[in-house]
Enzyme design. Structure first.
Site, PDB file in Angstrom:
ATOM      1  N   ASP A  36     -19.513 -33.111 -15.773  1.00  0.00           N
ATOM      2  CA  ASP A  36     -19.146 -33.223 -14.355  1.00  0.00           C
ATOM      3  C   ASP A  36     -17.635 -33.372 -14.170  1.00  0.00           C
ATOM      4  OD1 ASP A  36     -21.713 -32.987 -13.509  1.00  0.00           O
ATOM      5  OD2 ASP A  36     -22.020 -35.104 -13.026  1.00  0.00           O
ATOM      6  N   ASP A 294      -1.335   5.536  11.462  1.00  0.00           N
ATOM      7  CA  ASP A 294      -1.913   5.197  10.159  1.00  0.00           C
ATOM      8  C   ASP A 294      -3.276   4.533  10.311  1.00  0.00           C
ATOM      9  OD1 ASP A 294       0.166   6.128   8.483  1.00  0.00           O
ATOM     10  OD2 ASP A 294       1.375   4.398   9.028  1.00  0.00           O
ATOM     11  N   GLY A 429      -9.942   8.622   2.745  1.00  0.00           N
ATOM     12  CA  GLY A 429     -10.306   9.961   2.262  1.00  0.00           C
ATOM     13  C   GLY A 429      -9.215  10.643   1.460  1.00  0.00           C
ATOM     14  N   MET A 430      -7.965  10.639   1.954  1.00  0.00           N
ATOM     15  CA  MET A 430      -6.880  11.318   1.270  1.00  0.00           C
ATOM     16  C   MET A 430      -6.622  10.715  -0.096  1.00  0.00           C
ATOM     17  SD  MET A 430      -4.775  13.733   1.122  1.00  0.00           S
ATOM     18  CE  MET A 430      -4.924  14.415   2.776  1.00  0.00           C
TER      19      MET A 430
END
Length: 506
Positions: A36, A294, A429-430
């Protein structure tokens, strides 16, 4: 109390030790068996502080079980009183040692007769509360003890400071980005011409507690720790408090407006609207960035948020109100904060989840397949298994989320840090398209692990999966696995993939 191999909030004694080790000249004695006593290592590693953790384990061993603990506990308290010369020694049992049902209050009374330090027994039910609740209760207990002590010795200072001042209550060891948040709050309050009276318990002395009533009002940055103390001070000294976490552009503005309201109530007429406007438009970049081209990449993205009540609610509102991202589920493991949490997030998410069971969180994420996750270290692990990106926004966390560089979550600089975290957490995605063109890391091997171990992919199916663009590959893989499980298929082949597609599941 339950057996678990992962806990979002630790056992009660960890909360008490977090508070005790945050003060200066306070030592904690932990009445516990070996196993502990891991707090010392955890605090030293994560906080990266240069001092030794002021915690001593009074080990419950076979000799203690045979003869009782009283002699050993009192000896440890007396020894530390002479060696460390603390102002306060806190004795805390653990869930394990509580089973012995010993009269620890009697031990404290006996030890107090021969020590110069004050001795306190942590007044916490170790079977009914978790780490955060225990920390909140222990802090209140210490403040109440020293307020009452200073009243008896007539050293309590109740006269208000000449200029508006505040106490910041709650920041302590192992607080998520706590040191950075304190620094940002200091800057923000200095801009508003507010003096800081006491910051408790982080690096404070118990001797400073008698000066707390001098402040005009209290600030509670995190709902998990500090609210009990603020309520006690409000009842005792009629001190108002602010419990709006200044996380995100909009909530930071609400936080400042609440300060304005309190000062106006004191007869100090302030108008901070111009300051809010300048900070939002010219100092913080996140407000501008969230409206920039962006951030159009984030249209249609979805997220799941899970963490402590403070950070989970704040991130849910930032994602929904400031970044325009759909929050499928907002959740917290702080079930004792349910009423507040629901009221904060119910208008900004589809569903609300309150649980401390990480398997329920994992199943929910696997079912919803969000674009990104914002959670704790556990959600980061879940995201890795499911190939879903995750931004860490709440404790419990690993050492990489105790950064050395300046990364607050609060205030206007904090809003910049959060905007970066959100944007960089999504796979766009890019980015995947360029990885495909230039031979990125994910074109070589495909991660075939999932939350289930019941499915197997054959070589032809895996090769077919490699031909799918990276930015949709993970989702298609999960849809095929879901189709296979629905139809009791244990091995995924090309035919299974085509059947899944024909059924409109890809």
């Amino acid at each position: 109390m339950k057996l678990a191999y992962w806990m979002y909030a630790g056992p009660a004694h960890i909360g008490t030790l977090r508070i005790a080790s945050s003060f200066r000249k306070v030592h904690a004695i932990m009445h516990a068996p070996l196993g502990d006593d891991y707090y010392n290592v955890m605090r030293s590693m994560l906080e990266r502080k240069r001092d030794f953790t002021p915690v001593t384990a009074s080990v419950v061993d076979r000799h203690v079980l045979a003869r009782g603990s009283q002699e050993k506990v009192i000896q440890n308290i007396s020894r530390k009183d002479k060696e460390e010369k603390p102002d306060l020694v806190i004795l805390t049992p653990t869930c394990t040692s509580s089973i012995l049902q010993e009269d620890l209050q009697n031990f404290v009374s006996r030890a107090s007769q021969d020590t110069k330090a004050d001795i306190l027994l942590a007044d916490v039910n170790h079977y009914r509360v978790n780490e955060l609740q225990a920390a909140d209760r222990t802090l209140e207990q210490i403040v109440k003890f020293y307020i009452e002590k200073s009243e008896k010795t007539q050293t309590l200072v109740t006269e208000k400071t000449l200029k508006p001042s505040v106490n910041i209550i709650g920041p302590c060891n192992l607080t998520f980005h706590g040191q950075h948040d304190i620094a940002e709050l200091k800057r923000l309050l200095a801009d508003l011409e507010l003096k800081i009276n006491v910051i408790l318990p982080e690096s404070a002395s118990v001797d400073e507690i008698k000066n707390m009533p001098k402040a005009w009002f209290n600030i509670i940055p995190y709902r998990e720790i500090g609210l009990l103390t603020a309520n006690y001070l409000e009842k005792k000294f009629d001190m108002p408090f602010i419990n709006i976490p200044p996380i995100g552009i909009l909530e930071t503005a609400n936080f400042i407006r609440k300060i304005q309201t309190i000062l106006n109530n004191f007869g100090i007429h302030k108008d901070f609207e111009n300051y809010i406007d300048v900070q939002t438009r010219f100092v913080s970049q996140s407000a501008w960035f969230s409206r920039s081209i962006d951030c159009q990449n984030l249209l249609g993205k979805t997220a799941v948020v899970f963490g402590d009540a403070t950070h989970s609610a704040a991130l849910t509102k930032i994602l929904s109100k400031e970044m325009g991202i759909k929050v499928l589920v907002a959740g917290t493991y702080c079930k004792h904060q349910e009423e507040w949490f629901r009221s904060e997030v119910q208008d900004f998410c589809d569903e609300i989840l309150l649980t401390d069971d990480h398997t329920l969180v994992a199943d929910m994420i696997a079912k919803l397949e969000p674009s990104a996750i914002f959670g704790t270290q556990m959600e980061r692990h879940i995201g890795k298994r499911l190939n879903i990106p995750c931004g860490v926004i709440s404790a419990p966390v690993h050492i990489q989320n105790f950064p050395l560089s300046y990364r607050p979550f609060m205030g206007y600089e904090g809003s910049n840090q959060i905007a970066d975290l959100i944007y960089n957490s999504f796979t766009l995605g890019m980015e995947d398209h360029l990885l495909e063109i230039f031979g990125g890391h994910d074109t070589k091997n495909i991660e075939i692990s999932s939350l289930t171990k019941e499915l197997e992919w054959d070589l032809q199916a895996l090769n077919e999966l490699k031909t799918i663009p990276g930015f949709v590959r993970g989702k298609i893989k999960r849809n095929v696995e879901k189709f296979a499980k629905t139809h009791n298929i244990t091995k995924i082949t090309l035919d299974v993939m085509y059947d899944c597609k024909e059924n409109g599941n890809v």
